[in-house]
Design an enzyme around this catalytic site. Sequence first.
Site, mmCIF file in Angstrom:
data_model
loop_
_atom_site.group_PDB
_atom_site.id
_atom_site.type_symbol
_atom_site.label_atom_id
_atom_site.label_comp_id
_atom_site.label_asym_id
_atom_site.label_seq_id
_atom_site.Cartn_x
_atom_site.Cartn_y
_atom_site.Cartn_z
ATOM 1 N N HIS A 194 -1.495 -8.737 -0.346
ATOM 2 C CA HIS A 194 -0.296 -8.090 -0.922
ATOM 3 C C HIS A 194 -0.081 -8.239 -2.522
ATOM 4 O O HIS A 194 0.270 -7.395 -3.399
ATOM 5 C CB HIS A 194 0.852 -8.111 0.002
ATOM 6 C CG HIS A 194 1.670 -6.844 -0.131
ATOM 7 N ND1 HIS A 194 2.527 -6.494 0.882
ATOM 8 C CD2 HIS A 194 1.933 -5.787 -1.011
ATOM 9 C CE1 HIS A 194 3.281 -5.296 0.541
ATOM 10 N NE2 HIS A 194 2.840 -5.125 -0.552
ATOM 11 N N TYR A 239 6.262 -5.064 5.866
ATOM 12 C CA TYR A 239 7.087 -3.315 5.734
ATOM 13 C C TYR A 239 7.799 -3.523 7.040
ATOM 14 O O TYR A 239 8.655 -2.634 7.354
ATOM 15 C CB TYR A 239 6.238 -2.229 5.714
ATOM 16 C CG TYR A 239 5.652 -1.832 4.557
ATOM 17 C CD1 TYR A 239 5.893 -2.733 3.323
ATOM 18 C CD2 TYR A 239 4.876 -1.065 4.216
ATOM 19 C CE1 TYR A 239 5.151 -2.338 1.971
ATOM 20 C CE2 TYR A 239 3.996 -0.631 3.116
ATOM 21 C CZ TYR A 239 4.559 -1.374 1.767
ATOM 22 O OH TYR A 239 3.837 -1.303 0.848
#
Length: 280
Positions: free
Chosen positions: A109, A51
Amino acid sequence: MTKVPVVTFNDGYQMPAVGLGTFQVRGGQGVNQILAAIRDGYRSLDTATNYDNEGAVGEAIRQSGLPRSAFFVTSKLPGKYHRYADATMAIQESLYRMGLDYFDLFLIHWPLPKRDHYVEAWQAMIDARARGFIRSIGVSNFEPEHLDRLVKETGVMPAVNQIEAHPYWNNQRMLAADQERGIITEAWSPLGRGSAALKEPLIQKLAKKYEKNVGQIILRWHFQRDIVPIPKASNLLHQRSNLDVFDFNLTPEEMTAIDALSRADGRIDGQDPNEYEEFD
């Protein structure tokens, strides 16, 4: 300030039943948005290396004036760091970027089974937990066969599996698989992306009935399915309303009706965890 219930992991740790997603929340503006959410009662903050905002989340925590122990902080390991040594260094670098001593929760992730290094990454996280860098370890977007392989090869079951789940992709199959294994399910993009689900006549009807907004109806649906939603909200009103979902109950019939909105092609970007190659 809304009192948020907590859920308990299979390792004994707990987390709030709603978290703040921070995807695309960056820089000084992002710090201010996260600070506003903290003031409104958010304590669970979800970020990721990919991110590019771990620094902003860490800065908001520092500027809040609250002790580190008041927060539940999650970050995630990107696919390019699945090798054991890379994962070990990446976890430490994430902590340095955030200015923290430990993560409450750290996730792989994506499994990236075509690259087939996720067991290495998992072992690195087990060892990082033993060294005090992480309290709870989990995964994101893992399928049942990925979960079972982790346990078979390391003996350690994930505490959490964060998956795509929203009215157009209820992902009941994975929710059931997680529950069978004692894993807490989190939902990313719990409202879907875009506004399509928010315009569903059924959900709008329920919002009118309960005097709530459509987002609150969807978040309540998640909560009653024993899913921890992680909605992203930069708008202050949305941040506040997303916490205000614990004072009403959808009926079993209403829950079933929302479940029925799920579609075979309902994934947001068609991201099949067995095929998806995570961006670097």
